[in-house]
Design a protein around this motif. Structure first.
Motif, PDB file in Angstrom:
ATOM      1  N   ARG A  90      37.269  29.017  50.323  1.00 56.13           N
ATOM      2  CA  ARG A  90      36.176  29.027  49.515  1.00 56.13           C
ATOM      3  C   ARG A  90      36.026  30.387  48.722  1.00 56.13           C
ATOM      4  NH1 ARG A  90      29.839  27.463  51.048  1.00 56.13           N
ATOM      5  NH2 ARG A  90      29.142  27.020  48.819  1.00 56.13           N
ATOM      6  N   ASN A  91      35.788  30.410  47.464  1.00 60.74           N
ATOM      7  CA  ASN A  91      35.667  31.858  46.688  1.00 60.74           C
ATOM      8  C   ASN A  91      34.255  32.222  47.002  1.00 60.74           C
ATOM      9  OD1 ASN A  91      38.354  31.645  45.635  1.00 60.74           O
ATOM     10  ND2 ASN A  91      37.534  30.523  43.811  1.00 60.74           N
ATOM     11  N   VAL A  92      34.250  33.613  47.316  1.00 67.88           N
ATOM     12  CA  VAL A  92      33.109  34.186  47.580  1.00 67.88           C
ATOM     13  C   VAL A  92      32.680  35.200  46.382  1.00 67.88           C
ATOM     14  CG1 VAL A  92      31.804  35.559  49.392  1.00 67.88           C
ATOM     15  CG2 VAL A  92      33.448  33.936  50.057  1.00 67.88           C
ATOM     16  N   VAL A  93      31.446  35.181  46.129  1.00 66.66           N
ATOM     17  CA  VAL A  93      31.108  36.322  44.955  1.00 66.66           C
ATOM     18  C   VAL A  93      30.018  37.235  45.699  1.00 66.66           C
ATOM     19  CG1 VAL A  93      29.778  36.758  42.763  1.00 66.66           C
ATOM     20  CG2 VAL A  93      31.341  34.644  43.213  1.00 66.66           C
ATOM     21  N   MET A  94      30.092  38.571  45.594  1.00 57.85           N
ATOM     22  CA  MET A  94      29.122  39.249  46.128  1.00 57.85           C
ATOM     23  C   MET A  94      28.705  40.369  44.851  1.00 57.85           C
ATOM     24  SD  MET A  94      31.167  41.665  48.782  1.00 57.85           S
ATOM     25  CE  MET A  94      30.357  43.278  48.493  1.00 57.85           C
ATOM     26  N   ASN A  95      27.555  40.896  45.199  1.00 58.87           N
ATOM     27  CA  ASN A  95      27.017  41.868  44.199  1.00 58.87           C
ATOM     28  C   ASN A  95      27.335  43.299  44.932  1.00 58.87           C
ATOM     29  OD1 ASN A  95      25.430  43.966  42.825  1.00 58.87           O
ATOM     30  ND2 ASN A  95      23.699  42.576  42.653  1.00 58.87           N
ATOM     31  N   GLY A  96      28.222  44.210  44.475  1.00 64.97           N
ATOM     32  CA  GLY A  96      28.672  45.181  45.001  1.00 64.97           C
ATOM     33  C   GLY A  96      28.349  46.513  44.455  1.00 64.97           C
ATOM     34  N   SER A  97      29.062  47.470  44.915  1.00 62.68           N
ATOM     35  CA  SER A  97      28.654  48.916  44.184  1.00 62.68           C
ATOM     36  C   SER A  97      30.002  49.655  44.167  1.00 62.68           C
ATOM     37  CB  SER A  97      27.892  49.669  45.502  1.00 62.68           C
ATOM     38  OG  SER A  97      27.814  51.005  44.878  1.00 62.68           O
ATOM     39  N   ALA A 102      36.684  51.261  46.761  1.00 63.39           N
ATOM     40  CA  ALA A 102      37.830  51.606  47.490  1.00 63.39           C
ATOM     41  C   ALA A 102      37.737  51.056  49.054  1.00 63.39           C
ATOM     42  CB  ALA A 102      37.880  52.989  47.615  1.00 63.39           C
ATOM     43  N   ARG A 103      36.665  51.233  49.603  1.00 64.60           N
ATOM     44  CA  ARG A 103      36.343  50.793  50.991  1.00 64.60           C
ATOM     45  C   ARG A 103      36.766  49.323  51.048  1.00 64.60           C
ATOM     46  NH1 ARG A 103      31.215  51.861  55.191  1.00 64.60           N
ATOM     47  NH2 ARG A 103      32.632  51.035  56.705  1.00 64.60           N
ATOM     48  N   VAL A 107      39.551  46.667  53.087  1.00 64.08           N
ATOM     49  CA  VAL A 107      39.327  45.504  53.702  1.00 64.08           C
ATOM     50  C   VAL A 107      39.839  44.242  53.305  1.00 64.08           C
ATOM     51  CG1 VAL A 107      37.365  44.317  55.396  1.00 64.08           C
ATOM     52  CG2 VAL A 107      37.376  46.894  55.085  1.00 64.08           C
ATOM     53  N   PHE A 108      39.652  44.110  52.040  1.00 66.13           N
ATOM     54  CA  PHE A 108      40.151  42.975  51.325  1.00 66.13           C
ATOM     55  C   PHE A 108      40.896  43.377  50.287  1.00 66.13           C
ATOM     56  CE2 PHE A 108      35.882  42.059  53.341  1.00 66.13           C
ATOM     57  CZ  PHE A 108      36.305  40.942  53.881  1.00 66.13           C
ATOM     58  N   PRO A 109      42.347  43.450  50.393  1.00 64.01           N
ATOM     59  CA  PRO A 109      43.198  44.058  49.437  1.00 64.01           C
ATOM     60  C   PRO A 109      43.356  43.224  48.237  1.00 64.01           C
ATOM     61  CG  PRO A 109      44.437  43.970  51.533  1.00 64.01           C
ATOM     62  CD  PRO A 109      42.714  43.417  51.555  1.00 64.01           C
TER      63      PRO A 109
END
Length: 177
Positions: A90-97, A102-103, A107-109
């Motif tokens: 499943r594709n996951v979308v997240m609101n990031g910063s 870089a971090r 974790v998720f290259p």
């Protein structure tokens, strides 16, 4: 088959939450990763879990977050369970910063960064209309909006300079690639 993580970034006021919500409504196969944030749950915006600083730190110490970061005086965390769908394809979308990219890449290259952009004049107008920041705070946000993203990321630019419907269509096109 594994899903892909899409991290949506952009200036405050760029319309990230509006576009993500529209994409979720248009494509129920997507999952919007619900963040844990150290602000009251009644603050509005995206669906999130509001917690105290002490609760956030306790959950962080227990290793509950796949990703966590600090921004604008708040703590943000993405619970591991919110990203579990990736393993199932499943594709996951997240609101990031942008400060956490870089971090997140460590974790998720294979993550894809979706950068929501718009002209600074439109951003300034939106920030002014929502009435949460004074002129000095708006000026700081506009300055940050012009800063480049970290190098070495797979970035897709999505302009949110038209109607919400056009912006949602552009976001979905970026996700579907």
């Amino acid at each position: 088959m594994t899903g892909r993580l899409f991290v949506v970034v952009g200036a405050s006021g760029a319309g990230k939450d509006t576009l993500i919500a529209g994409a979720m409504a248009a494509d129920p196969r997507l999952h919007w990763a619900r963040r844990v944030i150290t602000r009251p749950a009644v603050a509005g915006g995206e669906p999130y879990e509001g917690v105290t600083v002490a609760e956030f730190q306790a959950r962080q110490a227990r290793g509950e977050f796949a990703l966590d970061w600090e921004a604008h005086g708040l703590s943000y965390g993405v619970p591991r369970g919110e990203l579990a769908g990736l393993v199932a394809g499943r594709n996951v979308v997240m609101n990031g910063s942008r400060g956490a990219l870089a971090r997140a890449r460590a974790v998720f290259p294979d993550l894809v960064v979706i950068h929501i952009t718009l002209p600074l004049s439109v951003l300034a107008e939106r920030l002014s209309l929502r009435g949460r920041e004074d002129r000095a705070e708006i000026a700081k946000r506009l300055l940050r909006a012009g800063q480049p993203l970290p190098a070495g990321l797979r970035v897709v630019e999505v302009a949110n300079d038209a109607t919400p419907e056009v912006g949602v269509a552009r976001l979905l096109q970026a996700i579907r690639g």
